[in-house]
Design an enzyme around this catalytic site. Structure first.
Site, PDB file in Angstrom:
ATOM      1  N   ARG A   1     -38.421 -42.379  41.455  1.00  0.00           N
ATOM      2  CA  ARG A   1     -37.156 -41.900  42.128  1.00  0.00           C
ATOM      3  C   ARG A   1     -37.099 -40.524  42.280  1.00  0.00           C
ATOM      4  O   ARG A   1     -36.684 -39.709  43.188  1.00  0.00           O
ATOM      5  CB  ARG A   1     -36.026 -42.184  41.177  1.00  0.00           C
ATOM      6  CG  ARG A   1     -35.792 -43.653  41.108  1.00  0.00           C
ATOM      7  CD  ARG A   1     -35.672 -44.563  42.718  1.00  0.00           C
ATOM      8  NE  ARG A   1     -35.416 -45.591  42.281  1.00  0.00           N
ATOM      9  CZ  ARG A   1     -36.290 -46.662  42.181  1.00  0.00           C
ATOM     10  NH1 ARG A   1     -37.551 -46.501  42.020  1.00  0.00           N
ATOM     11  NH2 ARG A   1     -36.026 -48.114  42.016  1.00  0.00           N
TER      12      ARG A   1
ATOM     13  N   LYS B   1     -32.405 -29.688  13.593  1.00  0.00           N
ATOM     14  CA  LYS B   1     -32.177 -30.079  14.597  1.00  0.00           C
ATOM     15  C   LYS B   1     -33.610 -30.334  15.517  1.00  0.00           C
ATOM     16  O   LYS B   1     -33.399 -31.190  16.184  1.00  0.00           O
ATOM     17  CB  LYS B   1     -31.431 -29.033  15.589  1.00  0.00           C
ATOM     18  CG  LYS B   1     -30.008 -29.123  15.036  1.00  0.00           C
ATOM     19  CD  LYS B   1     -29.282 -28.167  15.854  1.00  0.00           C
ATOM     20  CE  LYS B   1     -27.613 -28.007  15.378  1.00  0.00           C
ATOM     21  NZ  LYS B   1     -26.948 -27.036  16.331  1.00  0.00           N
TER      22      LYS B   1
ATOM     23  N   ASN C   1     -27.049 -17.031  21.493  1.00  0.00           N
ATOM     24  CA  ASN C   1     -26.839 -15.723  21.193  1.00  0.00           C
ATOM     25  C   ASN C   1     -27.747 -14.677  21.772  1.00  0.00           C
ATOM     26  O   ASN C   1     -28.711 -15.032  22.403  1.00  0.00           O
ATOM     27  CB  ASN C   1     -27.294 -15.426  19.676  1.00  0.00           C
ATOM     28  CG  ASN C   1     -28.550 -15.608  19.420  1.00  0.00           C
ATOM     29  OD1 ASN C   1     -29.459 -14.756  19.391  1.00  0.00           O
ATOM     30  ND2 ASN C   1     -29.035 -16.759  19.003  1.00  0.00           N
ATOM     31  N   PHE C   2     -27.277 -13.552  22.191  1.00  0.00           N
ATOM     32  CA  PHE C   2     -28.009 -12.669  22.997  1.00  0.00           C
ATOM     33  C   PHE C   2     -28.910 -11.843  22.221  1.00  0.00           C
ATOM     34  O   PHE C   2     -30.029 -11.244  22.900  1.00  0.00           O
ATOM     35  CB  PHE C   2     -27.050 -11.377  23.357  1.00  0.00           C
ATOM     36  CG  PHE C   2     -26.039 -11.694  24.701  1.00  0.00           C
ATOM     37  CD1 PHE C   2     -26.715 -12.463  25.717  1.00  0.00           C
ATOM     38  CD2 PHE C   2     -24.822 -12.080  24.767  1.00  0.00           C
ATOM     39  CE1 PHE C   2     -26.058 -12.899  26.896  1.00  0.00           C
ATOM     40  CE2 PHE C   2     -23.825 -12.540  25.652  1.00  0.00           C
ATOM     41  CZ  PHE C   2     -24.716 -12.886  26.808  1.00  0.00           C
TER      42      PHE C   2
ATOM     43  N   THR D   1     -31.683 -13.267  20.538  1.00  0.00           N
ATOM     44  CA  THR D   1     -32.626 -14.234  20.934  1.00  0.00           C
ATOM     45  C   THR D   1     -32.978 -14.273  22.305  1.00  0.00           C
ATOM     46  O   THR D   1     -34.057 -13.934  22.773  1.00  0.00           O
ATOM     47  CB  THR D   1     -32.455 -15.626  20.423  1.00  0.00           C
ATOM     48  OG1 THR D   1     -32.041 -15.664  19.082  1.00  0.00           O
ATOM     49  CG2 THR D   1     -33.674 -16.464  20.594  1.00  0.00           C
TER      50      THR D   1
ATOM     51  N   CYS E   1     -34.371  -9.794  36.190  1.00  0.00           N
ATOM     52  CA  CYS E   1     -34.324 -10.445  34.719  1.00  0.00           C
ATOM     53  C   CYS E   1     -32.786 -10.266  34.004  1.00  0.00           C
ATOM     54  O   CYS E   1     -32.027  -9.692  34.633  1.00  0.00           O
ATOM     55  CB  CYS E   1     -35.182  -9.681  34.110  1.00  0.00           C
ATOM     56  SG  CYS E   1     -34.740  -7.971  33.246  1.00  0.00           S
TER      57      CYS E   1
ATOM     58  N   CYS F   1     -18.735 -20.448  20.923  1.00  0.00           N
ATOM     59  CA  CYS F   1     -17.947 -21.817  20.979  1.00  0.00           C
ATOM     60  C   CYS F   1     -17.366 -21.855  19.421  1.00  0.00           C
ATOM     61  O   CYS F   1     -16.517 -22.713  19.475  1.00  0.00           O
ATOM     62  CB  CYS F   1     -19.260 -22.871  21.104  1.00  0.00           C
ATOM     63  SG  CYS F   1     -19.843 -22.568  22.568  1.00  0.00           S
TER      64      CYS F   1
HETATM   65 ZN   LIG Z   1     -35.171  -6.567  34.646  1.00  0.00          ZN
END
Ligand SMILES: [Zn+2]
Length: 336
Positions: free
Chosen positions: A6, A80, A125-126, A128, A165, A182
């Site tokens: 598919r 996880k 999170n920012f 990472t 980016c 969250c």
């Molecule tokens: Zn950039």
């Protein structure tokens, strides 16, 4: 008929595109809500290999939206990454799945990104994400940013050297704790599926060699308001040091020994890196509180907090956002 017929019939991919997907190596960074949906879609789509990295354990409050996990995973406090690995292998045994229980710092990201054709953002999170952005730009590996909170979400595909980016699009990294999460304002399940769907579609276009089909810009969706927008940037930002100078400030900054996980009422302690004897630790802690142990971690619940200690000594202390309190709980129960 091929298992993937598919997808091959779909003109945007075709047999040739599917052949490329079948050879692709994909990294999913973080395996919470978005990561679950992303990893499942990639496994079903038939990529060659799928690596999933996550630093935390399954909790009951995850089950409302984190589709790879079930009640048994939460009851046994499974990591996880390992619960995801087992589930993904049942979904598609053709895929080489690897779950890594670790914090995705710059060193680990560097190693994993270099062996990947595509990186999908399932982090929350920012810290990472900005490291990941730098690492992907340095290695020239495309990645797809995604985030959601409440009923609102965003997605952006980044092709290093060609398109804006994350730093171009959002500016320098927002201060820790400045955004909603969250854990503070909640999240509804459907926005997870929508954002992960946007990310996965961009990912499949990249893997299938159909980059001309990529969305040009940052997609924002609000499912409660019923709005869907695309903001184009008209190219990379001339001031972005990552894009213009190849200066990777976020990836090159030393990893802090301790991180307050913003909006999560939790603190992560990096640990020494030397292997802990988890069985001995579990035996020692049994008198102190409720202990759940498996091959990857020991979880201790005491009235004032919860400690999850991993094999390399890393720990997540939950129930406090106070770094010194987290450190003293770690010292009291695990040692220094
Ligand atoms: Zn950039």
């Amino acid at each position: 008929m091929s298992r993937y017929s598919r997808q091959e019939l779909f003109a945007g991919i075709g047999r040739e595109g599917q052949g490329r997907i079948r050879r692709a190596r994909v990294l999913v960074a973080g395996c919470g809500a978005l990561g679950s949906a992303l990893a499942e879609t990639m496994a079903r789509a038939g990529v060659a290999s799928l690596t999933v990295v996550d630093r935390d354990t399954v909790e009951t409050t995850n089950l409302q939206r984190q589709s790879l996990f079930d009640e048994e995973d939460a009851a046994l406090a499974r990591a996880k990454a390992k619960a995801a690995e087992a589930r993904l292998l049942r979904l598609n045994s053709d895929v080489a799945v690897r779950g890594i229980v670790a914090d995705l710092d710059a060193a680990l990201a560097d190693r994993l990104v270099r062996g990947s054709d595509l990186v999908l953002d399932g982090t929350d999170n920012f810290e990472t994400r900005y490291v990941l952005n730098d690492v992907c730009l340095r290695a020239g590996v495309p990645w797809v940013y995604g985030a959601c909170v409440g009923a609102h979400g965003v997605a952006l595909a980044v092709r290093p050297g060609r398109t804006p980016c994350l730093r171009c699009a959002l500016g320098e990294r927002p201060a820790a704790g400045s955004g909603e999460t969250c854990d503070t304002v909640g999240v509804v399940g459907p926005i997870v599926q929508v954002v992960a769907g946007l990310q996965a579609a961009e990912g499949l276009k990249i893997l299938a060699g159909r980059e001309e089909a990529l969305v040009d810009g940052l997609v924002t969706v609000d499912l409660w308001a019923g709005t869907f927008d695309v903001a184009s940037f008209g190219g990379r930002a001339p001031w972005c040091p990552s894009c213009t100078l190849r200066r990777f400030d976020y990836a090159d900054a030393p990893a802090p020994p301790l991180a307050v996980l913003c909006g999560r009422d939790a603190v992560q302690l990096r640990g020494s890196g030397t292997a802990l004897d988890l069985a001995a630790l579990a035996a020692r802690l049994r008198g102190a509180g409720e202990v759940v142990a498996n091959e990857h971690l020991v979880r201790l619940r005491v009235p004032e907090a919860e400690l999850v200690v991993f094999a390399d000594g890393r720990a997540i202390v939950k129930g406090t956002a106070d770094a010194s309190r987290a450190r003293s709980l770690y010292a009291r129960y695990v040692g220094v």
